[in-house]
Design a protein around this motif. Structure first.
Motif, PDB file in Angstrom:
ATOM      1  N   TYR A  45      30.449  -9.967  28.593  1.00 20.45           N
ATOM      2  CA  TYR A  45      31.511  -9.587  27.660  1.00 20.45           C
ATOM      3  C   TYR A  45      32.424 -10.774  27.362  1.00 20.45           C
ATOM      4  O   TYR A  45      32.920 -10.934  26.240  1.00 20.45           O
ATOM      5  CB  TYR A  45      32.302  -8.424  28.245  1.00 20.45           C
ATOM      6  CG  TYR A  45      33.208  -7.720  27.264  1.00 20.45           C
ATOM      7  CD1 TYR A  45      32.693  -6.798  26.353  1.00 20.45           C
ATOM      8  CD2 TYR A  45      34.580  -7.964  27.237  1.00 20.45           C
ATOM      9  CE1 TYR A  45      33.526  -6.144  25.444  1.00 20.45           C
ATOM     10  CE2 TYR A  45      35.416  -7.313  26.346  1.00 20.45           C
ATOM     11  CZ  TYR A  45      34.879  -6.407  25.448  1.00 20.45           C
ATOM     12  OH  TYR A  45      35.698  -5.761  24.556  1.00 20.45           O
ATOM     13  N   ALA A  46      32.636 -11.636  28.364  1.00 22.37           N
ATOM     14  CA  ALA A  46      33.480 -12.811  28.153  1.00 22.37           C
ATOM     15  C   ALA A  46      32.881 -13.734  27.104  1.00 22.37           C
ATOM     16  O   ALA A  46      33.613 -14.350  26.308  1.00 22.37           O
ATOM     17  CB  ALA A  46      33.674 -13.557  29.465  1.00 22.37           C
ATOM     18  N   TYR A  47      31.561 -13.835  27.072  1.00 17.62           N
ATOM     19  CA  TYR A  47      30.904 -14.678  26.068  1.00 17.62           C
ATOM     20  C   TYR A  47      31.073 -14.071  24.672  1.00 17.62           C
ATOM     21  O   TYR A  47      31.210 -14.795  23.681  1.00 17.62           O
ATOM     22  CB  TYR A  47      29.435 -14.859  26.405  1.00 17.62           C
ATOM     23  CG  TYR A  47      29.200 -15.657  27.666  1.00 17.62           C
ATOM     24  CD1 TYR A  47      28.941 -17.025  27.606  1.00 17.62           C
ATOM     25  CD2 TYR A  47      29.232 -15.053  28.909  1.00 17.62           C
ATOM     26  CE1 TYR A  47      28.719 -17.761  28.769  1.00 17.62           C
ATOM     27  CE2 TYR A  47      29.014 -15.782  30.077  1.00 17.62           C
ATOM     28  CZ  TYR A  47      28.763 -17.130  29.992  1.00 17.62           C
ATOM     29  OH  TYR A  47      28.559 -17.857  31.144  1.00 17.62           O
ATOM     30  N   GLY A  48      31.057 -12.751  24.591  1.00 19.33           N
ATOM     31  CA  GLY A  48      31.363 -12.114  23.319  1.00 19.33           C
ATOM     32  C   GLY A  48      32.774 -12.425  22.858  1.00 19.33           C
ATOM     33  O   GLY A  48      33.015 -12.682  21.673  1.00 19.33           O
ATOM     34  N   LEU A  49      33.725 -12.433  23.809  1.00 19.20           N
ATOM     35  CA  LEU A  49      35.102 -12.777  23.466  1.00 19.20           C
ATOM     36  C   LEU A  49      35.221 -14.230  23.032  1.00 19.20           C
ATOM     37  O   LEU A  49      36.022 -14.555  22.147  1.00 19.20           O
ATOM     38  CB  LEU A  49      36.011 -12.501  24.658  1.00 19.20           C
ATOM     39  CG  LEU A  49      36.158 -11.027  25.068  1.00 19.20           C
ATOM     40  CD1 LEU A  49      37.009 -10.909  26.318  1.00 19.20           C
ATOM     41  CD2 LEU A  49      36.737 -10.198  23.926  1.00 19.20           C
ATOM     42  N   LEU A  50      34.431 -15.117  23.630  1.00 22.01           N
ATOM     43  CA  LEU A  50      34.428 -16.517  23.183  1.00 22.01           C
ATOM     44  C   LEU A  50      33.973 -16.600  21.729  1.00 22.01           C
ATOM     45  O   LEU A  50      34.540 -17.348  20.926  1.00 22.01           O
ATOM     46  CB  LEU A  50      33.544 -17.357  24.092  1.00 22.01           C
ATOM     47  CG  LEU A  50      33.582 -18.873  23.867  1.00 22.01           C
ATOM     48  CD1 LEU A  50      33.412 -19.623  25.181  1.00 22.01           C
ATOM     49  CD2 LEU A  50      32.519 -19.332  22.893  1.00 22.01           C
ATOM     50  N   ALA A  51      32.965 -15.814  21.365  1.00 23.97           N
ATOM     51  CA  ALA A  51      32.478 -15.809  19.979  1.00 23.97           C
ATOM     52  C   ALA A  51      33.499 -15.227  19.013  1.00 23.97           C
ATOM     53  O   ALA A  51      33.409 -15.470  17.805  1.00 23.97           O
ATOM     54  CB  ALA A  51      31.164 -15.023  19.884  1.00 23.97           C
ATOM     55  N   LEU A  52      34.481 -14.477  19.539  1.00 24.14           N
ATOM     56  CA  LEU A  52      35.562 -13.937  18.712  1.00 24.14           C
ATOM     57  C   LEU A  52      36.804 -14.823  18.722  1.00 24.14           C
ATOM     58  O   LEU A  52      37.831 -14.463  18.126  1.00 24.14           O
ATOM     59  CB  LEU A  52      35.951 -12.534  19.198  1.00 24.14           C
ATOM     60  CG  LEU A  52      34.906 -11.438  19.068  1.00 24.14           C
ATOM     61  CD1 LEU A  52      35.445 -10.131  19.639  1.00 24.14           C
ATOM     62  CD2 LEU A  52      34.464 -11.250  17.623  1.00 24.14           C
ATOM     63  N   GLY A  53      36.748 -15.964  19.430  1.00 23.51           N
ATOM     64  CA  GLY A  53      37.895 -16.854  19.475  1.00 23.51           C
ATOM     65  C   GLY A  53      38.984 -16.420  20.420  1.00 23.51           C
ATOM     66  O   GLY A  53      40.120 -16.902  20.332  1.00 23.51           O
ATOM     67  N   GLN A  54      38.678 -15.549  21.388  1.00 23.21           N
ATOM     68  CA  GLN A  54      39.662 -15.103  22.368  1.00 23.21           C
ATOM     69  C   GLN A  54      39.621 -15.930  23.651  1.00 23.21           C
ATOM     70  O   GLN A  54      40.601 -15.999  24.390  1.00 23.21           O
ATOM     71  CB  GLN A  54      39.428 -13.627  22.710  1.00 23.21           C
ATOM     72  CG  GLN A  54      39.469 -12.698  21.526  1.00 23.21           C
ATOM     73  CD  GLN A  54      40.833 -12.685  20.859  1.00 23.21           C
ATOM     74  OE1 GLN A  54      41.859 -12.478  21.494  1.00 23.21           O
ATOM     75  NE2 GLN A  54      40.835 -12.929  19.555  1.00 23.21           N
ATOM     76  N   VAL A  55      38.482 -16.512  23.950  1.00 21.16           N
ATOM     77  CA  VAL A  55      38.255 -17.357  25.118  1.00 21.16           C
ATOM     78  C   VAL A  55      37.732 -18.691  24.599  1.00 21.16           C
ATOM     79  O   VAL A  55      37.049 -18.728  23.565  1.00 21.16           O
ATOM     80  CB  VAL A  55      37.231 -16.697  26.071  1.00 21.16           C
ATOM     81  CG1 VAL A  55      36.817 -17.632  27.192  1.00 21.16           C
ATOM     82  CG2 VAL A  55      37.795 -15.396  26.639  1.00 21.16           C
ATOM     83  N   ASP A  56      38.056 -19.784  25.302  1.00 22.08           N
ATOM     84  CA  ASP A  56      37.660 -21.105  24.826  1.00 22.08           C
ATOM     85  C   ASP A  56      36.550 -21.758  25.638  1.00 22.08           C
ATOM     86  O   ASP A  56      35.733 -22.495  25.075  1.00 22.08           O
ATOM     87  CB  ASP A  56      38.871 -22.043  24.826  1.00 22.08           C
ATOM     88  CG  ASP A  56      39.985 -21.523  23.935  1.00 22.08           C
ATOM     89  OD1 ASP A  56      39.749 -21.371  22.724  1.00 22.08           O
ATOM     90  OD2 ASP A  56      41.076 -21.247  24.457  1.00 22.08           O
ATOM     91  N   VAL A  57      36.519 -21.524  26.950  1.00 17.66           N
ATOM     92  CA  VAL A  57      35.550 -22.178  27.826  1.00 17.66           C
ATOM     93  C   VAL A  57      35.092 -21.183  28.885  1.00 17.66           C
ATOM     94  O   VAL A  57      35.904 -20.434  29.442  1.00 17.66           O
ATOM     95  CB  VAL A  57      36.154 -23.403  28.555  1.00 17.66           C
ATOM     96  CG1 VAL A  57      35.076 -24.139  29.355  1.00 17.66           C
ATOM     97  CG2 VAL A  57      36.818 -24.353  27.591  1.00 17.66           C
ATOM     98  N   ILE A  58      33.791 -21.182  29.170  1.00 19.54           N
ATOM     99  CA  ILE A  58      33.234 -20.430  30.289  1.00 19.54           C
ATOM    100  C   ILE A  58      32.324 -21.374  31.050  1.00 19.54           C
ATOM    101  O   ILE A  58      31.467 -22.040  30.451  1.00 19.54           O
ATOM    102  CB  ILE A  58      32.440 -19.195  29.822  1.00 19.54           C
ATOM    103  CG1 ILE A  58      33.319 -18.276  28.960  1.00 19.54           C
ATOM    104  CG2 ILE A  58      31.885 -18.432  31.022  1.00 19.54           C
ATOM    105  CD1 ILE A  58      32.571 -17.132  28.301  1.00 19.54           C
ATOM    106  N   ALA A  59      32.511 -21.449  32.367  1.00 16.90           N
ATOM    107  CA  ALA A  59      31.661 -22.296  33.210  1.00 16.90           C
ATOM    108  C   ALA A  59      31.223 -21.478  34.413  1.00 16.90           C
ATOM    109  O   ALA A  59      32.058 -21.058  35.216  1.00 16.90           O
ATOM    110  CB  ALA A  59      32.408 -23.547  33.659  1.00 16.90           C
TER     111      ALA A  59
END
Length: 276
Positions: free
Chosen positions: A200-214
């Motif tokens: 779900y966090a990766y979906g939020l990154l695609a919506l511009g809500q999260v910037d980096v996931i590692a």
């Protein structure tokens, strides 16, 4: 301002038929999963101590059945039941419930992941959240789509400085198994870190809500669907060395919404130092 992504690769041949099969499989899996949510479902531990439920197994069988009926010459690899029809240049990769820990504790931050690989390269990906009714669809040659009644517009966020970035990771325990000791350097460089989220966090990154996931310890069914979605929204997905992900990758995954952040994040994860 957001990046909307402009896929440069050639469009996927027979794209509509492939997408119809994938969305039919996601629809059916959602119907299987919803009745088990917050139902007190029994949880078993697999050999690696990760949890699994009847919802995981039934959803994967359902997805496999639909893909076998519609695309009988394609291979299928799933987390719960392994590989079928090996040798095809097309292989579907399934994680029926990515985030089973979230699912069994009643959190709607899990998702069904369905990906298509062509000669080992992810060319189609779906994240489906069956409780909130959100769906992300990425496909080679097309911008990523977001289907939902909830607010949200596809497009990763411009964020060239890590000091302004929202960083996300599924769990601190995951980082304990990282191949380098420098994840904390990335955390310190970011504006904030939030834990949890799984796919779900990766979906939020695609919506511009999260910037980096590692993250690390990721299997191919954990990341294959994410690549077309994030790249079709304007971001990048690599391993911690900045390399393209593939079946023999080391389990590390780095996703950035703004490609300008990639070099800095790679440097921090491998040396603990900012990029020069």
């Amino acid at each position: 301002m957001t990046h909307t992504g402009t896929p440069l690769a050639a469009a996927l041949p027979d794209a509509d038929r492939l997408l119809d099969a994938a969305t039919a499989a996601a629809d059916a899996a959602a119907c299987v999963i919803r009745p088990f949510f917050r139902s007190g479902v029994t949880v078993d531990d697999k050999s690696d101590q990760s949890p699994v439920t009847v919802a995981d197994r039934t959803a994967e069988r359902t997805i496999r059945a639909i893909l076998a009926e519609r695309l009988p010459d394609h291979a299928v690899l799933g987390e719960e039941f392994g590989l079928e029809r090996a040798g095809s240049r097309h292989c579907w990769v399934i994680d029926p419930i990515d985030g089973t820990r979230a699912f069994v504790t009643g959190r709607p931050t899990f998702g069904t992941l369905i990906a298509l690989l062509e000669n080992g390269v992810p060319v189609l990906g779906i994240i489906d959240q069956p409780i909130t009714g959100e769906r992300w669809i990425g496909m080679r040659g097309r911008p990523t789509r977001y289907e939902s009644r909830l607010p949200g517009t596809i497009g990763t966020r411009r964020c060239t400085a890590l000091k302004l970035a929202e960083l996300s990771c599924t769990s601190p325990e995951m980082i304990a198994d990282a191949p380098t000791p420098y994840w904390d350097a990335l955390r310190r460089a970011a504006r904030r870190v939030t834990w949890g989220g799984d796919c779900y966090a990766y979906g939020l990154l695609a919506l511009g809500q999260v910037d980096v996931i590692a993250e690390c310890t990721m299997k191919i069914w954990d990341w294959a669907a994410l690549v077309p979605i994030i790249e079709g929204a304007g971001g990048r997905v690599t391993d911690w060395h900045g390399r393209t992900l593939h079946a023999q990758s080391d389990g590390t995954v780095l996703a950035v919404g703004d490609p300008a952040m990639l070099a800095g994040a790679v440097s921090l994860l491998n040396t603990g130092l900012p990029a020069r």
